[in-house]
Write a protein that holds these residues in place. Structure first.
Motif, mmCIF file in Angstrom:
data_model
loop_
_atom_site.group_PDB
_atom_site.id
_atom_site.type_symbol
_atom_site.label_atom_id
_atom_site.label_comp_id
_atom_site.label_asym_id
_atom_site.label_seq_id
_atom_site.Cartn_x
_atom_site.Cartn_y
_atom_site.Cartn_z
ATOM 1 N N CYS A 1 1.062 1.923 -4.075
ATOM 2 C CA CYS A 1 0.204 2.970 -4.619
ATOM 3 C C CYS A 1 0.192 4.219 -3.736
ATOM 4 O O CYS A 1 -0.428 5.228 -4.085
ATOM 5 C CB CYS A 1 -1.209 2.460 -4.827
ATOM 6 N N CYS B 1 0.914 2.481 1.610
ATOM 7 C CA CYS B 1 1.177 1.329 0.741
ATOM 8 C C CYS B 1 2.390 1.664 -0.116
ATOM 9 O O CYS B 1 2.405 2.692 -0.795
ATOM 10 C CB CYS B 1 -0.036 1.057 -0.157
ATOM 11 N N CYS C 1 -3.750 -3.648 -3.797
ATOM 12 C CA CYS C 1 -2.465 -4.024 -4.373
ATOM 13 C C CYS C 1 -2.131 -5.482 -4.080
ATOM 14 O O CYS C 1 -1.562 -6.182 -4.930
ATOM 15 C CB CYS C 1 -1.359 -3.106 -3.845
ATOM 16 N N CYS D 1 -1.583 -2.360 0.459
ATOM 17 C CA CYS D 1 -3.015 -2.206 0.696
ATOM 18 C C CYS D 1 -3.760 -3.397 0.069
ATOM 19 O O CYS D 1 -3.208 -4.093 -0.785
ATOM 20 C CB CYS D 1 -3.518 -0.895 0.083
HETATM 21 ZN ZN LIG Z 1 -1.743 -0.079 -2.729
#
Ligand SMILES: [Zn+2]
Ligand SMILES: [Zn+2]
Length: 346
Positions: free
Chosen positions: A11, A8, A24, A21
């Motif tokens: 993050c 991702c 997020c 992801c």
């Molecule tokens: Zn993420």
């Protein structure tokens, strides 16, 4: 050992697919947005509510409307599943309430929850119908009259009941402007002021279906609105000269009117004891209506005659006992009076 090459970008969590992801993505999505204030408009006279520019009748009280109104302030992102909104409403003033909403749902497999506060504004506005009624707007007048006689109390009451029933069913069917704004008895009959031409027509058709007779329509130009001519229509109903259960004298017999339409009359011959058709011009005069008949005691039966105790004078009067009179001594028959003659009803 495989090398994990997707992460991702926000993050850094390892991923099976490209992009962010789920957490997020969810965190970046405005999954539920609340308007801070929503308004509802209702008519203080009849309680109808207004949506955009359309009025609708409702039996719901403000307290019942409030939760739905509050929910209408919430806008979900299309990807949100399992949507639910719990609402608690507190009234602040007659024109304001405050709704506390707890909104839940799932987004990309994650459970979401948020709260918001929505101001409910209660507007009052006179609806289209009440506005027309108080402004004395109308599109027609139904005039119920009888041919060469007055309306009977029964006809007056029945015509008014028919009109009211039609109004109720049209309004319930969503025809808000098919109202009756006035109904007056006068020396000529009954006048019914109506808000639409449709209800006017329905009323005259129903009244003539019930009582026979005819109606005529008389449009009158009353003005112009947005380039369209405005007409007001007078619907004139003429109930037949003779009504059901009228007892009339023909040249040799009395008959009771059973049915009247524009051309024929079905009567019950009180001499022969059977129904038959006559023409209106065979009638010499009306002696009364069988609904107003009085009971007379049968004092004796002898030689094809029967003695009846006149209910008004108490004197015994002799009348022919017809084969169809099924009465015994001591029983009662219903009679109408024609001068000195007692006419036995069926
Ligand atoms: Zn993420
Ligand atoms: Zn109203």
């Amino acid at each position: 050992m495989t090398i994990q090459d997707r992460f991702c970008p926000k993050c850094g969590k390892p991923l099976e697919t490209d992009g962010f992801c789920p957490s997020c993505r969810a965190a970046d999505t405005a999954w539920a947005v609340c308007d801070t204030r929503v308004a509802s408009t209702h008519c203080p006279s009849c309680g109808a509510t207004k949506q955009v520019n359309t009025w609708t009748d409702t039996d719901r009280e403000q307290a019942e409307i409030a939760p739905d109104l509050a929910r209408s302030a919430v806008h979900f992102h299309p990807d949100v599943k399992k949507r639910a909104i719990a609402v608690e409403v507190r009234d602040i003033s007659p024109n304001r309430s405050r709704a506390y909403l707890t909104i839940t749902g799932t987004l990309y497999g994650l459970s979401m929850e948020k709260t918001c506060t929505v101001e409910l504004v209660w507007h009052k506005e006179q609806c289209d119908r009440c506005n027309r009624i108080t402004g004395s707007y109308y599109e027609g007048i139904v005039q119920v009259r009888a041919d060469e006689r007055n309306l009977s109390p029964f006809e007056l009451e029945a015509a008014a009941a028919i009109a009211t029933q039609i109004e109720e069913s049209l309004i319930a069917g969503g025809e808000r402007l098919s109202f009756i704004s006035d109904m007056t008895e006068n020396k000529d009959g009954l006048d019914i002021t109506v808000g639409s031409q449709h209800i006017g027509l329905m009323i005259v058709q129903a009244i003539t279906a019930q009582f026979g007779g005819r109606y005529t329509t008389h449009p009158k130009l009353v003005g112009e609105k947005n380039g369209r001519q405005l007409f007001r229509i007078t619907y004139l109903v003429r109930l037949p000269r003779y009504q059901r259960h009228d007892v009339v004298k023909l040249e040799r017999v009395y008959v009771e009117v059973e049915q009247v339409d524009s051309r024929h009359m079905r009567v019950f011959d009180l001499s022969e004891g059977r129904s038959r058709s006559i023409k209106e011009d065979e009638i010499l005069r009306r002696i009364g209506n069988a609904r107003n008949a009085q009971p007379a005691l049968v004092a004796y039966i002898a030689g094809g005659m029967m003695g009846l105790l006149d209910p008004e004078t108490g004197v015994t009067k002799e009348v022919q006992k017809k084969p169809w009179h099924t009465v015994d001594v001591g029983g009662n028959v219903q009679v109408l009076r024609d001068g000195d003659t007692l006419v036995v009803m069926r």
